[in-house]
Structure formats: C-alpha cells, structure tokens
Design a protein around this motif. Sequence first.
Motif, short mmCIF file in Angstrom:
data_model
loop_
_atom_site.label_atom_id
_atom_site.label_comp_id
_atom_site.label_asym_id
_atom_site.label_seq_id
_atom_site.Cartn_x
_atom_site.Cartn_y
_atom_site.Cartn_z
N ASP A 154 38.20 102.33 48.91
CA ASP A 154 37.78 103.52 48.16
C ASP A 154 37.89 104.77 49.05
OD1 ASP A 154 37.16 101.79 46.13
OD2 ASP A 154 34.99 101.90 46.41
N MET A 155 37.54 104.61 50.33
CA MET A 155 37.58 105.75 51.24
C MET A 155 39.01 106.21 51.48
SD MET A 155 34.75 104.35 53.98
CE MET A 155 33.10 103.88 53.44
N THR A 156 39.93 105.26 51.61
CA THR A 156 41.34 105.61 51.80
C THR A 156 41.87 106.35 50.59
OG1 THR A 156 41.61 103.64 53.18
CG2 THR A 156 43.61 104.70 52.38
N THR A 157 41.52 105.88 49.41
CA THR A 157 41.96 106.54 48.19
C THR A 157 41.42 107.97 48.12
OG1 THR A 157 42.00 104.42 47.03
CG2 THR A 157 42.00 106.40 45.67
N ARG A 158 40.13 108.13 48.44
CA ARG A 158 39.54 109.47 48.39
C ARG A 158 40.23 110.41 49.38
NH1 ARG A 158 33.00 108.36 47.76
NH2 ARG A 158 33.19 106.99 45.95
N LEU A 159 40.58 109.88 50.54
CA LEU A 159 41.27 110.70 51.53
C LEU A 159 42.61 111.18 50.99
CD1 LEU A 159 41.50 111.81 54.44
CD2 LEU A 159 42.53 109.62 55.07
N ALA A 160 43.36 110.29 50.35
CA ALA A 160 44.67 110.67 49.82
C ALA A 160 44.53 111.67 48.67
CB ALA A 160 45.41 109.42 49.34
N VAL A 161 43.55 111.46 47.80
CA VAL A 161 43.34 112.38 46.68
C VAL A 161 42.90 113.75 47.18
CG1 VAL A 161 41.91 112.83 44.65
CG2 VAL A 161 42.82 110.54 45.03
N GLU A 162 41.98 113.78 48.16
CA GLU A 162 41.50 115.05 48.71
C GLU A 162 42.64 115.79 49.41
OE1 GLU A 162 38.34 117.87 49.96
OE2 GLU A 162 38.89 116.64 48.23
N ALA A 163 43.50 115.04 50.10
CA ALA A 163 44.65 115.68 50.76
C ALA A 163 45.54 116.35 49.72
CB ALA A 163 45.44 114.64 51.56
N SER A 164 45.75 115.69 48.60
CA SER A 164 46.57 116.27 47.54
C SER A 164 45.94 117.54 46.99
CB SER A 164 46.74 115.27 46.40
OG SER A 164 47.42 114.11 46.82
N ALA A 165 44.61 117.50 46.76
CA ALA A 165 43.93 118.63 46.14
C ALA A 165 43.83 119.83 47.07
CB ALA A 165 42.53 118.20 45.69
N VAL A 166 43.55 119.58 48.35
CA VAL A 166 43.30 120.68 49.29
C VAL A 166 44.58 121.25 49.88
CG1 VAL A 166 42.27 121.25 51.53
CG2 VAL A 166 40.99 119.88 49.89
N LEU A 167 45.53 120.37 50.15
CA LEU A 167 46.70 120.81 50.90
C LEU A 167 47.82 121.34 50.03
CD1 LEU A 167 46.70 117.92 53.51
CD2 LEU A 167 45.75 120.21 53.73
N GLY A 168 47.78 121.11 48.72
CA GLY A 168 48.72 121.77 47.82
C GLY A 168 50.06 121.08 47.68
N GLN A 169 50.92 121.70 46.87
CA GLN A 169 52.19 121.08 46.51
C GLN A 169 53.11 120.89 47.71
OE1 GLN A 169 53.27 123.77 43.24
NE2 GLN A 169 53.42 121.96 41.93
N LYS A 170 53.05 121.82 48.68
CA LYS A 170 53.94 121.67 49.83
C LYS A 170 53.62 120.41 50.63
CE LYS A 170 51.28 124.45 53.15
NZ LYS A 170 51.32 125.61 54.07
N TRP A 171 52.44 119.84 50.34
CA TRP A 171 52.05 118.63 51.04
C TRP A 171 52.34 117.38 50.22
CZ3 TRP A 171 50.02 117.96 55.95
CH2 TRP A 171 49.83 119.14 56.68
N THR A 172 53.13 117.54 49.16
CA THR A 172 53.52 116.37 48.37
C THR A 172 54.19 115.33 49.26
OG1 THR A 172 53.81 117.72 46.39
CG2 THR A 172 54.93 115.59 46.42
N GLU A 173 54.92 115.82 50.26
CA GLU A 173 55.59 114.92 51.19
C GLU A 173 54.58 114.01 51.89
OE1 GLU A 173 58.09 115.17 55.41
OE2 GLU A 173 57.60 117.00 54.29
N LEU A 174 53.39 114.57 52.21
CA LEU A 174 52.36 113.76 52.87
C LEU A 174 51.93 112.60 51.98
CD1 LEU A 174 49.29 114.81 54.86
CD2 LEU A 174 48.95 113.48 52.81
N VAL A 175 51.70 112.90 50.69
CA VAL A 175 51.23 111.86 49.79
C VAL A 175 52.31 110.79 49.61
CG1 VAL A 175 50.23 111.40 47.54
CG2 VAL A 175 49.79 113.57 48.66
N LYS A 176 53.56 111.23 49.54
CA LYS A 176 54.64 110.25 49.40
C LYS A 176 54.72 109.34 50.63
CE LYS A 176 57.58 112.96 46.31
NZ LYS A 176 58.87 113.69 46.17
N LYS A 177 54.51 109.94 51.80
CA LYS A 177 54.55 109.12 53.02
C LYS A 177 53.35 108.16 53.06
CE LYS A 177 57.49 111.81 56.01
NZ LYS A 177 57.79 112.17 57.41
#
Length: 411
Positions: A88-111
């Motif tokens: 659950d913590m890993t999922t929250r980290l990935a979701v928060e990264a998407s929300a806070v870091l914005g579209q330019k960080w889509t690459e992060l979520v894909k990785k």
Amino acid sequence: MAARRSQSFPNLFAGGSVATVGRDFTDRAPERKAIAEALRTPGGHLLLVGPRRIGKTSLLRAVQHDIRKKKGPPVLYLDLWSASTIEDMTTRLAVEASAVLGQKWTELVKKLAQRLQFKLEVSTLPDGRLVPIPTVSFRESPLGEQRSRLVAALDTLEAQAKAHKVHLGVILDEFQEIERLGRSGSEDESVSAMRQLRAAIQHHRHVSYVLAGSDRALIARLSDPKHGPMHNLARRYEIGPLPEAHFAAWIEDRFVAMGINARGCGSAIIALTGPRTRDVRTLAESAVDHARASATLKPEELDAPLRDVVNQRRPQYEAAWKDLTVLQQNCLRAVAAGERRLTSAAVLERYSLGATSRTAKALAVLVDDSVLVRDGTIHTFDDPFFRAWVIEAVLPDVGLTLPITHLPKLG
C-alpha cells in the motif's frame, strides 16, 4: 447582534482534526522553518517525533504548502498510518509522485511500472490532468518482495531526480508503520524493513526525507545506538505542545470571531483535554454549539460540551472497556479518579488491584496499548474523552461519583 452572528457564523473548530493553512493554523514558526530547511537540503534528513494528535500532520501539510507557495522543490507527502501492507505504501508513493510532480514526470511513473511490475491505468486528477496511475496486484506477495519494491520505488525517485537535475522532498508521516508492517512473526529478529530503507536512503543525494512518527517505544528501538537501523540516519527534532498562553488566546480569539464571548475558556478547555491540538479542537467545536444561543461561554459550562463528545464516542468506549481485563479496568478507574501512587497499599485496596507486581504489569500493558501514557511514575489517559467516560460511566461502580470535568490535583 452578537447572538445573531454566533448563530449564523460557521464553526471555526469544525472537523476537530487537521488544521488548514491560514488563520486556522497558529504558531509553529520554528518547527516550520526547521522542516522546510531539511526538505530543501541534500542529506538533511529529519526525524520528527511527537505524540499523536499534537498537530504533526497539520504542521507537515503547512510546510508542504509553504514550499509550494515559494516555488521550492517538489514535496511528496505520504500518510502511512492507515496502510495495511508495505505494498500500500509503494502504491501511495507512486500515486503521490504522479499528482505532485506533474505530466513531465510521466516518465518516472512508467519507469516505476517497468521496475516494479505495475499495471497502469489513466486517471484524471482534480485539476483535469491525465496521469498514469499504477494499480498493484501484489498486496499478498511475500514481505521480502514488498520491502524490495518499496526500496526500488524510492531508488527510482532518486534516479529520476538526478536525471532531471532537481531536488525532491519526501515526508513519510507515521513512518514507523514501515517497520511494523514490514516483518512477519516467522522471520528472523534481525529482519528490519527500516534497515533496508536506510541502505537506500543514506545514499540518496537528490531526495531528502522527513520521517515523522508518534510511537516513541518503536522509534527508540529503531534509533538505538547499538543495533538501531536508524541510528545517525536523520537529525532528531521533537515537537511538543503549543505554548499554553498562546494557544488559549488563539482559542478565545476564534470564539470572538464567531461572536461568542468565551473569556477564560481557552485555558479551561486545555486543562480538560490536555495540550494535544486535535483534542482541544474537538471540545472547542462542541462548546461552540452550546454557546451559540447565548453568545457566551463560561469555563464552568464545559461539562455539557464534554458530555456530548463522550456520548458520541460511547459505543467505541464501551467496546474497548469490554476488551480489558478486570484488573486493567480497575487500574483505569484509579487513574481516572486522579490517583498518583497506584501501587500504594491504600490504592491497591480501594480499587481491588491485588498484588503490586500484577498491577505494575497491567499498567505496563495499558501503556504499550496506548490507553495510558506514563511520565515518570505518573499515569494519565492517552484519550481525555475516554477518561471522562470512565469517570461518568464506571467509576461509580467503586463508590466514587465525580463530575465529568474532574481534574486530578497536581503534585
């Protein structure tokens, strides 16, 4: 005029939990500065320790807001208190990264998805942005795998921050839950989720961490100089109660803003609830409802607002009481009555506590279960409203009838 205002004005204490930034938030300037500095400083990791309901979450959210307003480094906030698994913590980290870091960080979520075997779906955020959000199907996977994925997620954040030449801040609220959920009873005692995280975090130069927690016993074990996995990982910073005079004045100012004269009630509310901000706001919220009609509130009129809070929580207190042993129940009666020397012969006899050793063990269990708090030889209730329930509902069983607002004598 005041009565009309008091009856129509929104309750400024409503919610009784996390304060919002602005007039709803008071003081904490030194703490806000220290936390913000840690989040901006490479390697400036901070261990923020304080009791539950003291205002840590409000403080951390305020710092996140401050940094965003000043266009500082992106800050991710994760509340781990309600997580059921490490996954659950890993999922929250990935979701928060998407929300806070914005579209330019889509690459992060894909990785993250590639590295952690996430499946992705497109989600719409409140501001209308479309971002890939990971869905995880590994909540029941072995703990070793879950721990590894959490570490990998944090390492991915570090790698992406380095690649983008930016600095990130990560707040892990109630971080000790990582350790609590990260080891099964069948694993060796040397296994530690925080030890694995430390191995990664100590090498991160583009991500700074604020680790906030309230479980002092567990945090003490994690910080032990000999074997603690967190020893020397982060600078420790204690958060205590707000200065009473300042807090009391702020409470009364809020009443005045609602058209209610509550002179002297700030200190009286703090005396009844203790200094934890969430408890104070809860009683103050109830007091507003009682004071609206007359637009006045006196310190001696807090019994009805207190009773209302207790009645709202009565089912949970009754259930908690039934789960206690008879000896534990009698210990709580004694503490609620204000007894200080709980193992003295007079107290043992009056409350049917039996042998000193048995009473000491019962008190230790109540402290471990966060029902009581121990300060030296003095025990107090963690929840002031549970104490009020004990006074009113079960203390008469031993022949003691006290007002619900009864406070023990100091000294």
